[in-house]
Design an enzyme around this catalytic site. Structure first.
Site, PDB file in Angstrom:
ATOM      1  N   LYS A 141      -9.504  -5.448   2.335  1.00  7.94           N
ATOM      2  CA  LYS A 141      -8.776  -4.168   2.287  1.00  7.94           C
ATOM      3  C   LYS A 141      -9.675  -3.148   1.603  1.00  7.94           C
ATOM      4  O   LYS A 141     -10.547  -3.517   0.814  1.00  7.94           O
ATOM      5  CB  LYS A 141      -7.481  -4.335   1.481  1.00  7.94           C
ATOM      6  CG  LYS A 141      -6.476  -3.228   1.704  1.00  7.94           C
ATOM      7  CD  LYS A 141      -5.588  -3.536   2.891  1.00  7.94           C
ATOM      8  CE  LYS A 141      -4.674  -2.382   3.231  1.00  7.94           C
ATOM      9  NZ  LYS A 141      -3.675  -2.786   4.240  1.00  7.94           N
ATOM     10  N   ASP A 181      -4.231   2.371   7.311  1.00  4.73           N
ATOM     11  CA  ASP A 181      -3.129   2.027   6.404  1.00  4.73           C
ATOM     12  C   ASP A 181      -2.569   3.396   5.977  1.00  4.73           C
ATOM     13  O   ASP A 181      -2.737   4.372   6.711  1.00  4.73           O
ATOM     14  CB  ASP A 181      -3.629   1.191   5.217  1.00  4.73           C
ATOM     15  CG  ASP A 181      -2.497   0.539   4.426  1.00  4.73           C
ATOM     16  OD1 ASP A 181      -1.980  -0.494   4.856  1.00  4.73           O
ATOM     17  OD2 ASP A 181      -2.094   1.086   3.361  1.00  4.73           O
TER      18      ASP A 181
HETATM   19  P1  NDP Z   1       1.640   6.301   6.733  1.00  4.99           P
HETATM   20  O1  NDP Z   1       0.642   7.032   5.927  1.00  4.99           O
HETATM   21  O2  NDP Z   1       1.652   6.500   8.208  1.00  4.99           O
HETATM   22  O3  NDP Z   1       3.115   6.597   6.208  1.00  4.99           O
HETATM   23  C1  NDP Z   1       3.479   6.300   4.912  1.00  4.99           C
HETATM   24  C2  NDP Z   1       4.901   6.761   4.691  1.00  4.99           C
HETATM   25  O4  NDP Z   1       5.345   6.298   3.423  1.00  4.99           O
HETATM   26  C3  NDP Z   1       5.051   8.254   4.670  1.00  4.99           C
HETATM   27  O5  NDP Z   1       6.321   8.610   5.117  1.00  4.99           O
HETATM   28  C4  NDP Z   1       4.875   8.579   3.201  1.00  4.99           C
HETATM   29  O6  NDP Z   1       5.484   9.801   2.814  1.00  4.99           O
HETATM   30  C5  NDP Z   1       5.563   7.416   2.559  1.00  4.99           C
HETATM   31  N1  NDP Z   1       4.940   7.131   1.247  1.00  4.99           N
HETATM   32  C6  NDP Z   1       3.639   6.883   0.981  1.00  4.99           C
HETATM   33  N2  NDP Z   1       3.426   6.692  -0.332  1.00  4.99           N
HETATM   34  C7  NDP Z   1       4.614   6.832  -0.895  1.00  4.99           C
HETATM   35  C8  NDP Z   1       5.052   6.765  -2.231  1.00  4.99           C
HETATM   36  N3  NDP Z   1       4.195   6.521  -3.237  1.00  4.99           N
HETATM   37  N4  NDP Z   1       6.387   6.944  -2.447  1.00  4.99           N
HETATM   38  C9  NDP Z   1       7.237   7.192  -1.428  1.00  4.99           C
HETATM   39  N5  NDP Z   1       6.869   7.264  -0.139  1.00  4.99           N
HETATM   40  C10 NDP Z   1       5.585   7.111   0.114  1.00  4.99           C
HETATM   41  O7  NDP Z   1       1.427   4.756   6.372  1.00  4.99           O
HETATM   42  P2  NDP Z   1       1.893   3.467   7.177  1.00  4.99           P
HETATM   43  O8  NDP Z   1       3.171   3.723   7.855  1.00  4.99           O
HETATM   44  O9  NDP Z   1       0.735   3.009   7.955  1.00  4.99           O
HETATM   45  O10 NDP Z   1       2.097   2.425   5.994  1.00  4.99           O
HETATM   46  C11 NDP Z   1       3.344   2.214   5.355  1.00  4.99           C
HETATM   47  C12 NDP Z   1       3.356   0.863   4.686  1.00  4.99           C
HETATM   48  O11 NDP Z   1       3.147  -0.159   5.670  1.00  4.99           O
HETATM   49  C13 NDP Z   1       2.275   0.620   3.637  1.00  4.99           C
HETATM   50  O12 NDP Z   1       2.767  -0.246   2.644  1.00  4.99           O
HETATM   51  C14 NDP Z   1       1.176  -0.100   4.428  1.00  4.99           C
HETATM   52  O13 NDP Z   1       0.346  -0.866   3.588  1.00  4.99           O
HETATM   53  C15 NDP Z   1       2.047  -0.984   5.310  1.00  4.99           C
HETATM   54  N6  NDP Z   1       1.413  -1.499   6.517  1.00  4.99           N
HETATM   55  C16 NDP Z   1       0.816  -0.671   7.428  1.00  4.99           C
HETATM   56  C17 NDP Z   1       0.262  -1.192   8.580  1.00  4.99           C
HETATM   57  C18 NDP Z   1      -0.321  -0.321   9.629  1.00  4.99           C
HETATM   58  O14 NDP Z   1      -0.724  -0.859  10.677  1.00  4.99           O
HETATM   59  N7  NDP Z   1      -0.382   0.971   9.472  1.00  4.99           N
HETATM   60  C19 NDP Z   1       0.240  -2.642   8.827  1.00  4.99           C
HETATM   61  C20 NDP Z   1       0.973  -3.419   7.852  1.00  4.99           C
HETATM   62  C21 NDP Z   1       1.511  -2.848   6.740  1.00  4.99           C
HETATM   63  P3  NDP Z   1       4.620  11.154   2.750  1.00  4.99           P
HETATM   64  O15 NDP Z   1       4.505  11.599   4.164  1.00  4.99           O
HETATM   65  O16 NDP Z   1       5.403  12.042   1.889  1.00  4.99           O
HETATM   66  O17 NDP Z   1       3.316  10.781   2.142  1.00  4.99           O
HETATM   67  O1  2IT Z   2      -1.635  -4.022   5.943  1.00  2.00           O
HETATM   68  C1  2IT Z   2      -2.066  -4.219   7.092  1.00  2.00           C
HETATM   69  O2  2IT Z   2      -1.927  -5.292   7.666  1.00  2.00           O
HETATM   70  C2  2IT Z   2      -2.750  -3.106   7.768  1.00  2.00           C
HETATM   71  N1  2IT Z   2      -2.848  -2.032   7.199  1.00  2.00           N
HETATM   72  C3  2IT Z   2      -3.348  -3.307   9.128  1.00  2.00           C
HETATM   73  C4  2IT Z   2      -4.685  -3.964   9.031  1.00  2.00           C
HETATM   74  C5  2IT Z   2      -5.475  -4.046  10.312  1.00  2.00           C
HETATM   75  O3  2IT Z   2      -6.628  -4.484  10.191  1.00  2.00           O
HETATM   76  O4  2IT Z   2      -4.984  -3.710  11.379  1.00  2.00           O
END
Ligand code: NDP
Ligand code: 2IT
Length: 461
Positions: A141, A181
């Protein structure tokens, strides 16, 4: 005593517990002030007592101590010039945690809260998650304490280029394959890919995943984490005689994971009644319109509060944690770590929540998990639930290696199969080690076993 098992322990289990506590104490001593990393180690260790008691080789080979020490930690300066001509400096990270199953694989997070503890907890979880997918990928990561909010497109580009100038020395299609992420989507991946290509003088499609569809990205990667979350949820509900159709769902966040979890849940007949961003949340008992959320958040990163301008039946409430007070049958935390604490968990339980599935990484605190477990709420842990994103990333790598691309439906069908098999493996592993119905134990045990065996097969290296 720090690592404990609830049920009465055998003498073998007591020996394991002693060993685990020693390793855990060393983790704390060697990595002071890394509370998220400690939390993540503890979560894994607690599940492993029965398997270590049954298979003494893991303890004899000191697998746990090897496992909690990253193979490599890289931190670096990321200087860039803002639109006013001023030099800004951020800190970049890449933690290459474990390569027993394949090259390091895991996302990059750009958020001001990013520090070594956060990157290490995410990388540790990624090892087990990637193992659960059944794909040949190790765990890593990275990220930076850079805040993309309010930055111009040119500033984002210059930052990504500077970040990749250093990161490019440490990654490659057979070495380490980053993806997105929080704060990193297709735009950022594009700028980083362009810089990697320029530095290497070579178009290596498989060096990053989550790419744009024009230059080697996979169909359905964007949707995969959210869809996968709901596929897992569907299996978990089905396995317990329930169905998603007709249920009310609350989903935190409104980013990549939330939006596609919302879309799939609605498609399968659920009513999504609330979502949020870091400022506040919206709720509407008639159901949230996911297309409006997409337009607001995917387009120019607008705030979720603007949703109510277009949908007067919805209400906006300032402050993001209040979302867990909205009564629902299913809760999907899809924003960030530790967003559900003990109070929020109690509120959800009092309001009759039946199932919680973690779309985000480690969104529930240890205390919140305890509340859910004691209340017999169905609980799907992040490592298993959100593994669809990285699984689709691995499918993207496969397509890049073959220099071809699959259709949306082909990738989606593979994703569904992967999520089903993750659920099944978690159920079986939990059962095999005497913790029937506990998917946290199942995910940790099933994820661990493959990695530990591969480490032993490859020797002490
Ligand atoms: P994005 O940046 O697309 O969206 C994040 C969302 O969460 C936004 O709505 C953001 O609000 C909100 N957010 C971020 N930080 C905070 C905080 N400190 N408090 C409250 N809300 C917050 O990220 P993802 O959707 O990609 O990721 C979301 C979660 O999913 C994370 O935990 C990530 O690690 C996990 N994840 C992501 C994957 C992926 O493929 N993208 C895969 C597996 C897990 P705002 O717009 O106000 O910042
Ligand atoms: O937390 C996760 O699994 C991710 N942000 C996606 C990682 C990836 O390599 O697609």
């Amino acid at each position: 005593m720090t690592i404990t098992k609830e049920m009465k322990m055998t003498s073998k289990e007591e020996k394991v517990q002693k060993y685990m506590n020693k390793v855990y104490e060393k983790v704390i001593e060697r990595n002071p002030n890394e509370k998220e990393f400690h939390q993540s180690v503890k979560d894994v260790f607690q599940s492993l007592i029965p398997i270590l008691a049954k298979k003494p080789e893991y303890m004899e080979k000191n697998i746990l101590e090897q496992l909690v020490e990253p193979e490599r930690v890289i931190t670096f300066r990321v200087p860039w010039v803002d639109d006013q001509g001023k030099v800004q400096v951020n800190r970049g990270f890449r933690v290459q945690f474990n390569s027993a199953l394949g090259p390091y694989k895991g996302g990059l997070r750009f958020h001001p809260s990013v520090n070594l503890s956060i990157v290490k907890f995410l990388a540790l979880q990624q090892i087990f998650k990637n193992s659960l997918t059944g794909q040949p990928i190790g765990g890593g990561k990275g990220g930076a304490d850079f805040d993309p909010k309010g930055k111009s497109d040119n500033e984002i580009m210059r930052f990504c280029q500077s970040f990749m100038t250093e990161l490019s020395k440490h990654i490659g299609p057979d070495v380490d394959i980053p993806a997105g992420d929080i704060g990193v989507g297709a735009r950022e991946i594009g700028y980083m890919f362009g810089q990697y290509k320029k530095i290497r003088g070579s178009f290596q499609a498989g060096v990053l995943t989550g790419k744009g569809l024009n230059y080697g990205g996979s169909l359905a990667r964007k949707e995969a984490t959210g869809y996968g979350t709901v596929y897992f949820l569907q299996e978990m509900l089905k396995g317990n005689g329930m169905t998603l159709n007709g249920s009310t769902v609350v989903i935190s966040g409104s980013g990549n994971v939330s939006i596609y979890a919302m879309e799939k849940a609605i498609e399968l007949g659920a009513k999504v009644i609330a979502c949020s961003d870091s400022d506040g949340y919206i709720f509407d008992y008639n159901g949230i319109d996911v297309e409006t959320v997409k337009r607001l958040k995917e387009g120019n990163g607008d705030r979720i509060r603007y949703y109510v301008r277009e949908h007067p039946s919805a209400t906006y409430v300032e402050g993001c944690t209040g979302i867990w007070s909205v009564p629902c049958g299913v809760a999907l935390p899809c924003a960030t770590q530790n967003e559900i604490d003990e109070t929020a968990a109690k509120q959800l339980v009092e309001n009759g929540v039946k199932a919680v599935a973690e779309g985000a990484n480690m969104p529930s605190t240890a205390e919140a998990i305890e509340v859910f477990m004691k209340s017999d709420v169905l609980f799907g842990p992040a490592k298993a639930v959100n593994a669809g994103g990285v699984a689709a990333s691995s499918l993207e790598m496969a397509q890049n290696s073959m220099r071809m691309s699959w259709s949306f439906d082909e990738v989606d069908a593979q994703l569904q199969e992967i999520m089903k098999s993750i659920y099944q493996n978690c159920v079986e592993a939990a059962k095999e080690y005497g913790q029937e119905g506990n998917l946290i134990a199942g995910a940790n045990i099933a994820g661990f076993q493959k990695v530990a065996d591969a480490m032993i097969e490859q020797g002490v290296i």
